[in-house]
Write an enzyme that holds these catalytic residues in place. Structure first.
Site, short mmCIF file in Angstrom:
data_model
loop_
_atom_site.label_atom_id
_atom_site.label_comp_id
_atom_site.label_asym_id
_atom_site.label_seq_id
_atom_site.Cartn_x
_atom_site.Cartn_y
_atom_site.Cartn_z
N ASP A 144 0.89 -1.17 0.00
CA ASP A 144 0.00 0.00 0.00
C ASP A 144 0.93 1.22 0.00
O ASP A 144 1.47 1.60 1.03
CB ASP A 144 -0.88 -0.03 1.26
CG ASP A 144 -1.81 1.17 1.35
OD1 ASP A 144 -2.14 1.77 0.31
OD2 ASP A 144 -2.20 1.52 2.47
N GLU A 202 -0.98 -1.45 -4.94
CA GLU A 202 -2.20 -0.67 -5.10
C GLU A 202 -2.01 0.36 -6.21
O GLU A 202 -0.99 1.06 -6.26
CB GLU A 202 -2.59 0.03 -3.80
CG GLU A 202 -3.93 0.74 -3.91
CD GLU A 202 -4.36 1.36 -2.60
OE1 GLU A 202 -5.20 0.76 -1.92
OE2 GLU A 202 -3.85 2.44 -2.27
N ASP A 243 -2.54 0.87 7.02
CA ASP A 243 -1.59 0.66 5.92
C ASP A 243 -1.18 -0.81 5.83
O ASP A 243 -1.03 -1.35 4.73
CB ASP A 243 -0.33 1.53 6.12
CG ASP A 243 -0.66 3.00 6.24
OD1 ASP A 243 -1.24 3.56 5.29
OD2 ASP A 243 -0.36 3.59 7.29
#
Length: 175
Positions: free
Chosen positions: A10, A74, A148
């Site tokens: 992420d 991501e 996260d």
């Protein structure tokens, strides 16, 4: 018994979450083991080139420690009113992709809504629902925190569920 290692990331310039999972197969069903999860931080007041170097170094260290077979990252998502944030995130994603390319690791990219849809069936699932889905799929005793880390683990799981198809799609596009 060793399986496929997937590194989920992420990305962020200040805080990047990462999650490393091992996937083994038992009668065609994926079984998951959490190898490591954490965050990579950069110094917020440092120049951007220093922050990007710290991020690259941190991701490279995780790669060297775990030797993942796949990186699941991501995709960039931003609202048009936050153009600067998009540009900074693009820099962060760039050094993360560089670390993967240098190590020879294929990278698959997923939009946040796709990750949520794959894990929960709802592309607009709240953070709490995502954390619970990650907890259940990885067989954890508590929900992963901070956000996260939970997001990175969700992205890694999505890399397992969709990874083979995404890698094949990307290889076909290169031809």
């Amino acid at each position: 018994m060793s399986g496929r290692i997937i590194l989920g990331i992420d990305p962020g310039l200040n805080t990047t979450g990462y999650g490393v999972i091992e996937v083994t197969s038992n009668k065609g069903l994926g079984q998951f083991r959490l190898c490591e999860a954490g965050i990579i931080r950069s110094k917020a007041k440092a120049p951007i080139e220093t922050r990007l170097a710290e991020l690259h170094e941190g991701v490279t260290e995780v790669i060297q420690l775990h030797h993942p077979d796949l990186m699941s990252l991501e995709q960039l998502f931003s609202h048009y009113e936050r153009v600067r944030t998009s540009i900074l995130m693009g820099h962060a994603r760039g050094v993360i992709c560089l670390a993967a390319a240098t190590a020879g690791i294929p990278v698959v990219h997923y939009e946040p809504t796709r990750v949520k849809k794959v894990l929960t069936g709802n592309g607009r699932a709240p953070k709490s629902q995502m954390q619970l889905a990650v907890k259940l799929q990885l067989g954890l005793s508590t929900v992963p925190e901070p956000d996260d880390v939970a997001d990175a683990l969700a992205i890694a799981l999505c890399g397992h569920h969709l990874g083979n198809q995404s890698v094949m799609d990307q290889l076909l596009k290169q031809r």
